[in-house]
Enzyme design. Structure first.
Site, short mmCIF file in Angstrom:
data_model
loop_
_atom_site.label_atom_id
_atom_site.label_comp_id
_atom_site.label_asym_id
_atom_site.label_seq_id
_atom_site.Cartn_x
_atom_site.Cartn_y
_atom_site.Cartn_z
CB SER A 105 -4.19 -0.49 -6.77
OG SER A 105 -3.88 -1.64 -6.04
CB CYS A 140 -5.66 -6.04 -9.56
SG CYS A 140 -5.71 -4.87 -8.19
CG ASP A 192 -1.87 -4.49 -6.77
OD1 ASP A 192 -1.87 -4.72 -5.55
OD2 ASP A 192 -2.05 -3.35 -7.23
CD1 TRP A 236 -7.68 -6.78 -0.89
CD2 TRP A 236 -6.49 -5.83 -2.55
NE1 TRP A 236 -8.56 -6.23 -1.79
CE2 TRP A 236 -7.87 -5.64 -2.80
CE3 TRP A 236 -5.55 -5.31 -3.44
CZ2 TRP A 236 -8.33 -4.96 -3.93
CZ3 TRP A 236 -6.03 -4.63 -4.56
CH2 TRP A 236 -7.40 -4.46 -4.80
#
Length: 635
Positions: free
Chosen positions: A415, A587, A632, A634
């Site tokens: 990012s 995020c 966003d 992961w």
């Protein structure tokens, strides 16, 4: 080559496309080459492509012929014509990317499925294997959609949808599905296995003894010499070599290494927005490559090509050729991930000890003890291909067969931690170096983060460069600057918010009215890993950040995380969301943090919106559909 990431602006409208010529016709290609099974893949990081190749190879064991195909390269409107081929079957290996989205190379196919209600696919035999991750909200959305949509259009599902979960054991899910899939194919088409379990080579080795070294690939992703003569536009097939202008450690203490890098994109014509991702192409550690060369007893500087035995295939080589083994193992092949079972299966024949052979074949089987052995000996022990070779001394595979089987080394996404309004010629990355000791006592290092860590600004008088391109994302600041934003990003999850804060500051300097800007950040210790502390406190002082909330998880007896801070501010947060149209951004880690944070928002909606648990969940879901709750994340 590898997997295709075309960005939205590269996409031509369906109407603009040239009429179907031979190249885009998979039907003509299948007829010409006598194929009856086609395996389409929607792949972002190469795994779905790998599975598609394995399935198309399997077909030979049943006296059928298969081909793997990238839907972006073919006219998918021809699916209804597959009935022209006897005993034909279409298999779809579809990964889901981002927030339930199709992968870049399957976007056009997805649009086509959505737009063509009058398409008649009766007579089309198909099955779908989906690749996803349970920690994400929209688990396997793309695979499920393709499976359901093909049926709606009249196609005939010959075997149930397979669901692969990368949070569990994707490889095992795939093997179990495939194990039941092929017998179903045999039954449907009245064929049987040939009983040929021998290894089938896809490429043949050619060694080049006297070759002009200008014709040899040295790590370029697409065009030969593209790293020497750089030409825009830059994308996944043509990355830009961005010089590193800053590489500094962010944390003041602790045993981890958090870093901030700045890449110079001056003169590249590359544009980005806050919230986009930068993709970088790393290289493997040279020490690891040398050790592999020793274990295989091979001269790594021999120039070779691996040429596809199927001359009609679109994929002439598994990676750019001609090149050296050293370049292939450094730039093109993934040598650090635990090898998948098909690699073990195909390499088993090269073990001189029958016990090793037996164990390798067992790990690739779908028997419970085989699966358990693969889980413990390969996955839990984090054994990469070098560790496998070291711990099975009788295993001596030819290096060319190993290179054929290893997956491609993939680009890594970060990012972007800057705003193009403030830094038009620079892209900032924030990352933590991955390094851990495995159960066998080896030290495993993350490929990209260790490579980035070693990108000194000048190395022996040369500028260090990073091959990169931009991947657009949906993670965007609200169109109206007056909308409040609530940002939740612990650890390196703060990256896009550094860009957001810079942008909101810039908007204020332009005299724009800017809504409240609230940040929830978390780290372990205030005096160790409170990264970007100066920037954040400065932004708060200037009033750009209207609220800076920081959770230091380990600075007191009980752990305090971002979700706890959300709850101490719940009344204000509810007002921003419910009355002022705030946009929420999360995020970082998908597995725990994103779920806990979402649960905290559910609680706030329940308590202050007077909702039941179900209503609160629906309320947050609605925010997602409206684009007011973006993640966003992961795992």
């Amino acid at each position: 080559m590898g997997c295709v990431f075309s960005l939205p602006e590269d996409r031509r409208d369906a109407a603009e496309r040239t009429p179907t010529t031979k190249e885009t016709s998979f039907i003509e290609k299948m007829k010409k080459t006598g194929k009856n099974i086609i395996v389409f893949y929607g792949s972002q990081t190469g795994t779905a492509e790998e599975f598609a190749n394995r399935l198309s190879k399997d077909a030979q064991r049943y006296a059928m012929k298969g081909m793997a195909a990238d839907p972006e390269e073919y006219d998918m409107g021809e699916l209804s014509r597959l009935t022209e081929i006897k005993n034909s079957l279409a298999i779809f290996c579809m990964a889901t990317y981002g927030e339930g989205d199709p992968t870049d190379n399957a976007q056009d196919f997805y649009d086509w499925l959505q737009d063509n209600d009058d398409e008649n696919l009766s007579g089309l035999n198909y099955t779908v294997f989906a690749l996803g991750n349970k920690t994400y909200e929209h688990y396997n959305a793309m695979g499920k959609y393709v499976d359901k949509r093909l049926e709606e259009l009249g196609a005939n599902r010959i075997f149930d949808l397979g669901l692969g979960d990368d949070d569990g054991n994707l490889e095992e899910d795939f093997i179990s599905w495939r194990e039941q899939f092929w017998p179903a194919v045999c039954e449907h088409f009245g064929v049987e296995a040939l009983g040929d379990e021998s290894s089938i080579r896809q490429y043949e080795l050619k060694e080049h003894t006297d070759i002009n070294m200008n014709k040899v690939y040295t790590g370029e992703i697409g065009r030969l010499k593209s790293f020497e003569v750089q030409k825009p536009p830059f994308d996944s097939k043509n990355p830009f070599l961005a010089p590193v202008t800053i590489n500094r450690r962010l944390n003041k203490g602790g045993d981890r290494h958090l870093m901030h890098l700045e890449l110079d994109i001056t003169g590249s014509k590359i544009r980005y927005e806050s919230g986009d991702h930068v993709a970088v192409f790393p290289t493997n550690d040279s020490g690891l490559v040398n050790k592999l060369g020793q274990a295989l007893g091979v001269d790594l500087d021999v120039v070779i090509s691996l040429n596809n035995l199927d001359e009609e295939s679109n994929k002439k080589h598994p990676f750019p050729c001609p090149t050296t083994y050293r370049t292939a193992l450094t730039h093109y092949l993934d040598i650090t991930h635990p090898p998948r079972t098909n690699v073990l299966y195909e390499l088993a024949q090269y073990a001189s000890d029958p016990k090793d052979q037996e164990n390798m074949r067992k790990m690739a089987s779908s028997s419970p003890e085989g699966k358990a052995l693969y889980q413990s000996w390969v996955l839990d022990a984090s054994r990469n291909i070098l560790a496998v070779l070291e711990d099975m001394p009788s295993l001596k595979p030819p290096v060319d067969h190993l290179c054929e089987l290893l997956p491609r080394l993939q680009a890594r996404y970060y990012s972007i931690a800057s705003s193009s309004k403030v830094h038009p010629n620079s892209i900032h990355i924030c990352a933590v170096v991955v390094e851990y000791t495995t159960k066998t006592g080896r030290i495993n290092k993350g490929v990209a983060t260790n490579w980035l860590k070693n990108k000194l600004v000048t190395d022996n008088g040369y500028k260090s460069t990073v091959p990169m391109y931009i991947r657009k994302s949906q993670f965007r600041l609200p169109f109206k600057a007056t909308n409040p934003v609530i940002m939740v990003g612990p650890g390196t999850g703060i990256a896009p918010f550094i860009g957001f804060i810079q942008e909101r500051g810039w908007l204020r300097e332009q005299g724009k009215e800017v809504g409240e800007t609230v940040l929830f950040f978390g780290c372990r210790h205030k005096n160790e890993d409170y990264i970007y502390q100066e920037e954040l406190e400065e932004a708060e002082k200037k009033g750009v950040l209207t609220q800076l909330n920081v959770a230091f998880s380990r600075d007191q007896e009980h752990k305090v995380y971002v979700q706890h801070l959300l709850k101490t501010n719940k009344e204000h947060i509810w007002k921003l969301i419910h009355s002022e149209n705030a946009h929420i951004y999360i995020c970082g880690d998908a597995r725990n943090m994103a779920k806990d944070v979402q649960a905290a928002f559910h609680d706030i909606a329940e308590e202050f919106g007077g909702m039941t648990h179900t209503q609160a969940t629906d309320y947050i879901k609605k925010l997602m559909t409206k684009g007011r709750y973006s993640q966003d994340v992961w795992s």
